[in-house]
Design an enzyme around this catalytic site. Structure first.
Site, PDB file in Angstrom:
ATOM      1  N   TYR A 142       0.856  -1.187   0.000  1.00  0.00           N
ATOM      2  CA  TYR A 142       0.000   0.000   0.000  1.00  0.00           C
ATOM      3  C   TYR A 142       0.888   1.232   0.000  1.00  0.00           C
ATOM      4  O   TYR A 142       1.839   1.308   0.790  1.00  0.00           O
ATOM      5  CB  TYR A 142      -0.893  -0.006   1.243  1.00  0.00           C
ATOM      6  CG  TYR A 142      -1.800   1.202   1.385  1.00  0.00           C
ATOM      7  CD1 TYR A 142      -1.540   2.165   2.370  1.00  0.00           C
ATOM      8  CD2 TYR A 142      -2.900   1.385   0.558  1.00  0.00           C
ATOM      9  CE1 TYR A 142      -2.363   3.265   2.521  1.00  0.00           C
ATOM     10  CE2 TYR A 142      -3.735   2.491   0.713  1.00  0.00           C
ATOM     11  CZ  TYR A 142      -3.465   3.423   1.691  1.00  0.00           C
ATOM     12  OH  TYR A 142      -4.281   4.524   1.828  1.00  0.00           O
ATOM     13  N   ASP A 237       9.347   3.079  -0.985  1.00  0.00           N
ATOM     14  CA  ASP A 237       8.332   3.768  -0.184  1.00  0.00           C
ATOM     15  C   ASP A 237       8.650   3.499   1.294  1.00  0.00           C
ATOM     16  O   ASP A 237       8.294   2.450   1.827  1.00  0.00           O
ATOM     17  CB  ASP A 237       6.935   3.267  -0.555  1.00  0.00           C
ATOM     18  CG  ASP A 237       5.874   3.945   0.303  1.00  0.00           C
ATOM     19  OD1 ASP A 237       4.675   3.671   0.082  1.00  0.00           O
ATOM     20  OD2 ASP A 237       6.239   4.732   1.205  1.00  0.00           O
ATOM     21  N   LYS A 265       4.964   9.949   8.236  1.00  0.00           N
ATOM     22  CA  LYS A 265       4.816   9.445   9.603  1.00  0.00           C
ATOM     23  C   LYS A 265       5.839  10.034  10.575  1.00  0.00           C
ATOM     24  O   LYS A 265       5.732  11.178  10.988  1.00  0.00           O
ATOM     25  CB  LYS A 265       4.830   7.911   9.589  1.00  0.00           C
ATOM     26  CG  LYS A 265       3.632   7.305   8.806  1.00  0.00           C
ATOM     27  CD  LYS A 265       3.644   5.802   8.827  1.00  0.00           C
ATOM     28  CE  LYS A 265       2.678   5.221   7.829  1.00  0.00           C
ATOM     29  NZ  LYS A 265       1.287   5.145   8.321  1.00  0.00           N
TER      30      LYS A 265
HETATM   31  P1  KE4 Z   1      -0.806   8.545   4.251  1.00  0.00           P
HETATM   32  O1  KE4 Z   1      -1.378   9.157   2.976  1.00  0.00           O
HETATM   33  O2  KE4 Z   1      -1.832   7.723   5.003  1.00  0.00           O
HETATM   34  O3  KE4 Z   1      -0.071   9.539   5.130  1.00  0.00           O
HETATM   35  O4  KE4 Z   1       0.370   7.523   3.792  1.00  0.00           O
HETATM   36  C1  KE4 Z   1       0.050   6.505   2.882  1.00  0.00           C
HETATM   37  C2  KE4 Z   1       1.085   5.405   3.012  1.00  0.00           C
HETATM   38  C3  KE4 Z   1       2.080   5.307   2.059  1.00  0.00           C
HETATM   39  N1  KE4 Z   1       3.027   4.341   2.124  1.00  0.00           N
HETATM   40  C4  KE4 Z   1       3.029   3.448   3.131  1.00  0.00           C
HETATM   41  C5  KE4 Z   1       4.096   2.395   3.168  1.00  0.00           C
HETATM   42  C6  KE4 Z   1       2.034   3.502   4.145  1.00  0.00           C
HETATM   43  O5  KE4 Z   1       2.051   2.577   5.150  1.00  0.00           O
HETATM   44  C7  KE4 Z   1       1.042   4.489   4.090  1.00  0.00           C
HETATM   45  C8  KE4 Z   1      -0.083   4.589   5.108  1.00  0.00           C
HETATM   46  N2  KE4 Z   1      -0.104   3.576   6.115  1.00  0.00           N
HETATM   47  C9  KE4 Z   1      -1.387   3.282   6.684  1.00  0.00           C
HETATM   48  C10 KE4 Z   1      -1.226   2.160   7.722  1.00  0.00           C
HETATM   49  N3  KE4 Z   1      -0.880   0.923   7.139  1.00  0.00           N
HETATM   50  C11 KE4 Z   1      -2.060   4.478   7.272  1.00  0.00           C
HETATM   51  C12 KE4 Z   1      -3.237   4.177   8.170  1.00  0.00           C
HETATM   52  C13 KE4 Z   1      -4.522   4.603   7.541  1.00  0.00           C
HETATM   53  O6  KE4 Z   1      -4.698   4.421   6.318  1.00  0.00           O
HETATM   54  O7  KE4 Z   1      -5.366   5.115   8.316  1.00  0.00           O
END
Ligand code: KE4
Length: 431
Positions: A142, A237, A265
């Site tokens: 993801y 990523d 993060k």
């Molecule tokens: P955000 O757009 O949520 O800040 O980041 C997306 C993203 C991109 N790349 C990786 C490897 C990520 O893990 C994420 C977002 N992680 C999720 C948890 N697995 C965020 C939690 C959520 O979607 O509420």
């Protein structure tokens, strides 16, 4: 009815599912999500006054625990002189210099407001720089919710069974190729057939959105060699793994340097942030220097950058990552022992302070297919048994969990005592 139960009912009237990010809704584990009112160190407090040991940590940022005093003070000070200007600040220069010092391969970097923006922008840059349209991502990984990346995606998309989301035009989705994570032979075959069409390969160097799956030996090195051979941009990523698994992220842990890296993060210290960066010859193609457009009203926001800078400076501690690894090893070993005592088929791993729990009799879980074959009912039963005992795990069997420097002996004892009872409940339920 408790306050959280009342609040989710009220929330659903004006927010889809009552939440601003799907995984928070507890749809895959069932039950009512606690509405959190405060946090400190390793602990959360919900609207009913229940307290939990937190193993989500806001999905990664809270590597030193909630409300670290230095971070709170820095944000408070910055808020007293300005929250957003829409103009350049010295803070952003300091952040860019720090990231380029600490992250392998980073010669230039652009701040954005989320991991999604970071990966979306990195992909656009790779396509603009190569003149190619096709990209390769891995099943179960993801990278946020931009259209090109919501194809066989992990995290919430996987949890809700929509790995390829409606709303993504077929004409766009066809440019996103996917192969199984850790299957280098499949990638080699794809490159042999279409390598010259590939603008980018984007990969989680440790897959944290189909639970916690490390790269197979040689997998990342293989991607690096293929991208170099075919002129394809390799994007790591590291939104989740950056500054989490090693002071230099997964790039430093595995000794592989990508062409572009995305971050998020931890680098925002709990405030909204993302970043993409890498080779100067690529980044120089980003507006206003180059033709690839990218922008953001709140990019480089002083509060987020202050919080992130303060946290990142605190992470520049040679003993911290060993301490995180040691505590997490004790935690994971204790869970394994408790599961064995209860006779529950269970596999667990950690990479530093990032961990994965799998309800399976498999000796190891190293790919998407094995993850999806794990016992969801057993996980859900364990999740709720732990929540009832004041332990807050990620509410999905497809998510990695996180410990922090604020987790100590008290948290370990209480977590393992809860786990012994929770595994016993799972075993009873399986009879
Ligand atoms: P955000 O757009 O949520 O800040 O980041 C997306 C993203 C991109 N790349 C990786 C490897 C990520 O893990 C994420 C977002 N992680 C999720 C948890 N697995 C965020 C939690 C959520 O979607 O509420």
């Amino acid at each position: 009815m408790g306050r959280s139960a009342q609040l989710i009912e009220r929330a659903r009237h004006h927010i889809p599912g009552g939440v601003n990010s799907p995984v928070r809704a507890f749809r895959s584990v069932g039950g009512t999500p606690p509405f959190i009112v405060s946090a400190h160190g390793a602990w959360l407090t919900d609207a009913d006054g229940n307290r939990y040991i937190d193993y989500v940590g806001s999905w990664g940022p809270m590597i030193l625990g909630h409300q670290h005093p230095a971070v709170v003070d820095a944000v408070r000070r910055q808020a007293s002189i300005g929250t957003s200007y829409g103009a350049p600040t010295e803070l952003e220069v300091e952040m860019a210099e720090l990231l380029c010092r600490r992250v392998p391969g980073l010669e230039q970097v652009r701040l954005v407001n989320s991991g999604t923006e970071a990966t979306m922008s990195a992909l656009r840059l790779a396509r603009g720089a190569t003149g190619r349209d096709a990209i390769l991502k891995f099943e179960g990984c993801y990278h946020g919710h931009s259209d090109s990346l919501l194809v066989k995606a992990g995290s919430g998309a996987l949890t809700f069974g929509v790995p390829t989301s409606p709303g993504v035009p077929a004409d766009l989705a066809r440019h996103t190729l996917t192969t199984p994570y850790n299957d280098l032979a499949a990638v080699e075959a794809l490159f042999a057939e279409r390598g010259r069409e590939l603008a980018a390969v984007i990969v989680e160097p440790i897959a944290g959105n189909m639970n916690c799956i490390p790269p197979a030996p040689g997998f990342l090195a293989g991607l690096r060699a293929l991208c170099t051979q075919y002129g394809t941009v390799l994007i790591f990523d590291e939104v989740m793994t950056g500054f989490r698994v090693h002071p230099q992220g997964a790039s430093g842990l595995y000794g592989i340097t990508a062409d572009l890296v995305t971050l998020g993060k931890i680098i925002g210290g709990g405030l909204p942030i993302g970043a993409f960066g890498g080779r100067a010859d690529l980044m120089s193609q980003i507006a206003p220097v180059g033709p690839v457009y990218q922008a953001g009203t709140l990019s480089g926001n002083p509060l987020a950058v202050t919080a992130g800078l303060t946290l990142l400076r605190l992470l520049d501690d040679p003993h911290l990552y060993d301490k995180l690894d040691t505590w997490t090893e004790r935690f994971i070993s204790g869970l394994r022992e408790a599961a064995e005592t209860a006779g529950v088929p269970f596999f667990a791993r950690h990479i530093g302070s990032m961990f994965g729990l799998f309800f399976t009799a498999a000796a190891s879980v190293d790919d998407y297919a094995t993850v999806t074959s794990c016992n969801a009912a057993a996980f859900n039963s364990f999740f709720h048994a732990m929540l009832e005992r004041g332990v807050y795990l990620a509410p999905s069997l497809y998510e990695a969990g996180f410990t922090s420097a604020a987790h100590g002996a008290r948290e370990l004892d209480r977590t393992l005592a809860a786990a012994a009872e929770a595994f016993a409940e799972v075993a009873k339920g399986a009879q």
